[in-house]
Design a protein around this motif. Structure first.
Motif, PDB file in Angstrom:
ATOM      1  N   VAL A  17       4.301   2.314   5.398  1.00  0.00           N
ATOM      2  CA  VAL A  17       4.050   1.022   6.041  1.00  0.00           C
ATOM      3  C   VAL A  17       5.388   0.360   6.365  1.00  0.00           C
ATOM      4  N   PRO A  18       5.617  -0.072   7.598  1.00  0.00           N
ATOM      5  CA  PRO A  18       6.842  -0.813   7.893  1.00  0.00           C
ATOM      6  C   PRO A  18       6.917  -2.080   7.051  1.00  0.00           C
ATOM      7  N   VAL A  19       8.089  -2.375   6.527  1.00  0.00           N
ATOM      8  CA  VAL A  19       8.288  -3.540   5.668  1.00  0.00           C
ATOM      9  C   VAL A  19       9.375  -4.397   6.298  1.00  0.00           C
ATOM     10  N   ASP A  20       9.023  -5.621   6.737  1.00  0.00           N
ATOM     11  CA  ASP A  20      10.018  -6.477   7.376  1.00  0.00           C
ATOM     12  C   ASP A  20      10.697  -7.377   6.349  1.00  0.00           C
ATOM     13  N   ASP A  21      11.593  -8.233   6.806  1.00  0.00           N
ATOM     14  CA  ASP A  21      12.365  -9.074   5.898  1.00  0.00           C
ATOM     15  C   ASP A  21      11.486 -10.050   5.128  1.00  0.00           C
ATOM     16  N   ASP A  22      10.435 -10.581   5.764  1.00  0.00           N
ATOM     17  CA  ASP A  22       9.527 -11.496   5.059  1.00  0.00           C
ATOM     18  C   ASP A  22       8.785 -10.763   3.941  1.00  0.00           C
ATOM     19  N   ASP A  23       8.369  -9.517   4.207  1.00  0.00           N
ATOM     20  CA  ASP A  23       7.711  -8.724   3.168  1.00  0.00           C
ATOM     21  C   ASP A  23       8.659  -8.487   1.997  1.00  0.00           C
ATOM     22  N   LYS A  24       9.870  -8.084   2.299  1.00  0.00           N
ATOM     23  CA  LYS A  24      10.846  -7.799   1.252  1.00  0.00           C
ATOM     24  C   LYS A  24      11.117  -9.032   0.413  1.00  0.00           C
ATOM     25  N   GLU A  66      17.969   2.394 -10.645  1.00  0.00           N
ATOM     26  CA  GLU A  66      17.861   3.753 -10.143  1.00  0.00           C
ATOM     27  C   GLU A  66      16.939   3.913  -8.936  1.00  0.00           C
ATOM     28  N   VAL A  67      16.101   2.915  -8.641  1.00  0.00           N
ATOM     29  CA  VAL A  67      15.141   3.097  -7.556  1.00  0.00           C
ATOM     30  C   VAL A  67      15.870   3.292  -6.231  1.00  0.00           C
ATOM     31  N   LYS A  68      15.443   4.305  -5.475  1.00  0.00           N
ATOM     32  CA  LYS A  68      16.076   4.620  -4.190  1.00  0.00           C
ATOM     33  C   LYS A  68      15.308   4.028  -3.005  1.00  0.00           C
ATOM     34  N   LYS A  69      13.992   3.853  -3.174  1.00  0.00           N
ATOM     35  CA  LYS A  69      13.173   3.348  -2.070  1.00  0.00           C
ATOM     36  C   LYS A  69      12.277   2.231  -2.592  1.00  0.00           C
ATOM     37  N   PRO A  70      12.826   1.048  -2.855  1.00  0.00           N
ATOM     38  CA  PRO A  70      12.029  -0.015  -3.478  1.00  0.00           C
ATOM     39  C   PRO A  70      10.915  -0.550  -2.602  1.00  0.00           C
ATOM     40  N   PHE A  71      11.024  -0.379  -1.287  1.00  0.00           N
ATOM     41  CA  PHE A  71      10.008  -0.942  -0.392  1.00  0.00           C
ATOM     42  C   PHE A  71       9.288   0.137   0.407  1.00  0.00           C
ATOM     43  N   GLU A  72       9.192   1.317  -0.157  1.00  0.00           N
ATOM     44  CA  GLU A  72       8.445   2.380   0.515  1.00  0.00           C
ATOM     45  C   GLU A  72       7.032   2.445  -0.062  1.00  0.00           C
ATOM     46  N   PHE A  73       6.049   2.260   0.814  1.00  0.00           N
ATOM     47  CA  PHE A  73       4.642   2.300   0.421  1.00  0.00           C
ATOM     48  C   PHE A  73       3.941   3.384   1.244  1.00  0.00           C
ATOM     49  N   PRO A  74       3.683   4.551   0.644  1.00  0.00           N
ATOM     50  CA  PRO A  74       3.017   5.624   1.382  1.00  0.00           C
ATOM     51  C   PRO A  74       1.593   5.239   1.767  1.00  0.00           C
ATOM     52  N   VAL A  75       1.213   5.602   2.979  1.00  0.00           N
ATOM     53  CA  VAL A  75      -0.132   5.335   3.457  1.00  0.00           C
ATOM     54  C   VAL A  75      -0.678   6.619   4.067  1.00  0.00           C
ATOM     55  N   HIS A  76      -1.966   6.899   3.791  1.00  0.00           N
ATOM     56  CA  HIS A  76      -2.613   8.108   4.278  1.00  0.00           C
ATOM     57  C   HIS A  76      -3.552   7.731   5.426  1.00  0.00           C
ATOM     58  N   VAL A  77      -3.329   8.340   6.578  1.00  0.00           N
ATOM     59  CA  VAL A  77      -4.102   8.012   7.775  1.00  0.00           C
ATOM     60  C   VAL A  77      -4.736   9.285   8.322  1.00  0.00           C
ATOM     61  N   ALA A  78      -6.046   9.263   8.518  1.00  0.00           N
ATOM     62  CA  ALA A  78      -6.771  10.407   9.071  1.00  0.00           C
ATOM     63  C   ALA A  78      -7.161  10.108  10.511  1.00  0.00           C
ATOM     64  N   LEU A  79      -6.839  11.030  11.399  1.00  0.00           N
ATOM     65  CA  LEU A  79      -7.203  10.906  12.807  1.00  0.00           C
ATOM     66  C   LEU A  79      -8.451  11.741  13.053  1.00  0.00           C
ATOM     67  N   ASP A  80      -9.557  11.073  13.385  1.00  0.00           N
ATOM     68  CA  ASP A  80     -10.870  11.728  13.505  1.00  0.00           C
ATOM     69  C   ASP A  80     -11.193  12.442  12.187  1.00  0.00           C
ATOM     70  N   ASP A  81     -11.556  13.718  12.258  1.00  0.00           N
ATOM     71  CA  ASP A  81     -11.954  14.435  11.047  1.00  0.00           C
ATOM     72  C   ASP A  81     -10.836  15.280  10.459  1.00  0.00           C
ATOM     73  N   LEU A 103      -3.587   3.844   0.164  1.00  0.00           N
ATOM     74  CA  LEU A 103      -2.320   3.120   0.186  1.00  0.00           C
ATOM     75  C   LEU A 103      -1.768   3.151  -1.229  1.00  0.00           C
ATOM     76  N   ASP A 104      -0.520   3.596  -1.374  1.00  0.00           N
ATOM     77  CA  ASP A 104       0.070   3.771  -2.697  1.00  0.00           C
ATOM     78  C   ASP A 104       1.183   2.765  -2.941  1.00  0.00           C
ATOM     79  N   GLY A 105       1.384   2.442  -4.223  1.00  0.00           N
ATOM     80  CA  GLY A 105       2.538   1.666  -4.634  1.00  0.00           C
ATOM     81  C   GLY A 105       3.734   2.576  -4.838  1.00  0.00           C
ATOM     82  N   ASN A 106       4.699   2.097  -5.626  1.00  0.00           N
ATOM     83  CA  ASN A 106       5.880   2.916  -5.908  1.00  0.00           C
ATOM     84  C   ASN A 106       6.382   2.619  -7.317  1.00  0.00           C
TER      85      ASN A 106
END
Length: 273
Positions: A252-259, A229-244, A186-189
């Motif tokens: 990650v979806p960010v709702d109004d409470d998160d924002k 200048e930030v274009k995506k202030p609430f974008e948090f990339p997440v890496h998900v592996a399905l099986d191997d 899970l990454d920040g921005n």
């Protein structure tokens, strides 16, 4: 900044596209995507006029069989003579997963030589295979596969004062999921730094269908330039592996409470009104 240029040239003889007797058009088109277009889910349709006289354009329509929801864009662009480029942003919709390579695609342009009376509708084929559309299709396909397998959300936030906010990333297996799902990263921005008090990974299975990763979020930077200048202030990339399989990158979806929690913390610590 990198870009992908996809050239297509059309030499249109007089009268093509209707009964017009106006001067012939000599147009070329490239499909590009800059950072601002990524944010808005747009393609930049870059039009070039290679003829001797300016050309007016009133409408640009992408025809993208592998995407759903693409839309035409009206414009009052005037293309100068000599090949100078004019960009027209257009929505490209959402890509599916079958097939995994983008189908042959076109751009329809309504144009006429400046001062002419009749509009000509011309169809320009984009190259096939198409690296830019393949890339966008792969991104949307990955996001679709993740959404079908796992629900991701942020848990409740706890204010830590000068220490930022504490929360969690919650991963819940869907009914349609099969096999094992691993959240590997899970990454920040550009505005938010993430720290992990415990494990930075989580695994969900049929036996353990939900898991959480504890996180603490603090400002990464407080300078005015970052805020402006930030274009995506609430974008948090997440890496998900399905099986191997190799991890797929989604967000990650960010709702109004998160924002609200994140923005309030950032402005308080950075002393931004």
């Amino acid at each position: 900044m990198s870009r992908l240029l996809l050239p297509c040239l059309l030499l249109l003889p007089a009268g093509c596209g209707g009964e017009s007797r106006d001067e012939p058009l000599s147009l070329s088109v490239t499909a590009e995507q800059w950072r601002v277009h990524e944010v808005n889910r747009q393609l930049a349709i870059a039009l070039h006029n290679n003829g001797p006289a300016p050309v007016q354009v009133k409408r640009v329509e992408p025809v993208l069989p592998s995407f759903e929801g693409e839309a035409p864009a009206g414009t009052d662009a005037v293309l100068p003579a000599g090949g100078l480029r004019v960009d027209v942003p257009v929505p490209f919709g959402t890509g599916g997963c079958v097939p995994t390579q983008a189908a042959p695609s076109q751009v329809i342009v309504d144009a006429r030589p400046e001062g002419a009376t009749d509009w000509q509708r011309v169809t320009l084929d984009l190259p096939d295979p198409n690296p830019l559309l393949d890339k966008l299709l792969a991104i949307d396909c990955a996001a679709q596969r993740v959404r079908e397998s796992v629900t991701l959300r942020f848990g409740a936030w706890q204010d830590l004062g000068a220490g930022g906010v504490r929360g969690s990333l919650v991963a819940e297996r869907t009914a349609a999921a099969t096999g094992t799902i691993r959240v590997t990263e899970l990454d920040g921005n550009v505005l938010y730094r993430l720290a992990f008090p415990g494990a930075a990974e989580a695994t969900v299975t049929a036996a353990s269908p939900a898991a959480a990763i504890d996180i603490v979020v603090t400002p990464l930077r407080c300078d005015p330039h970052a805020f402006a200048e930030v274009k995506k202030p609430f974008e948090f990339p997440v890496h998900v592996a399905l099986d191997d399989a190799e991890p797929l990158v989604s967000t990650v979806p960010v709702d109004d409470d998160d924002k609200s929690a994140l923005d309030t913390m950032l402005r308080r610590i950075c002393k931004v009104p």
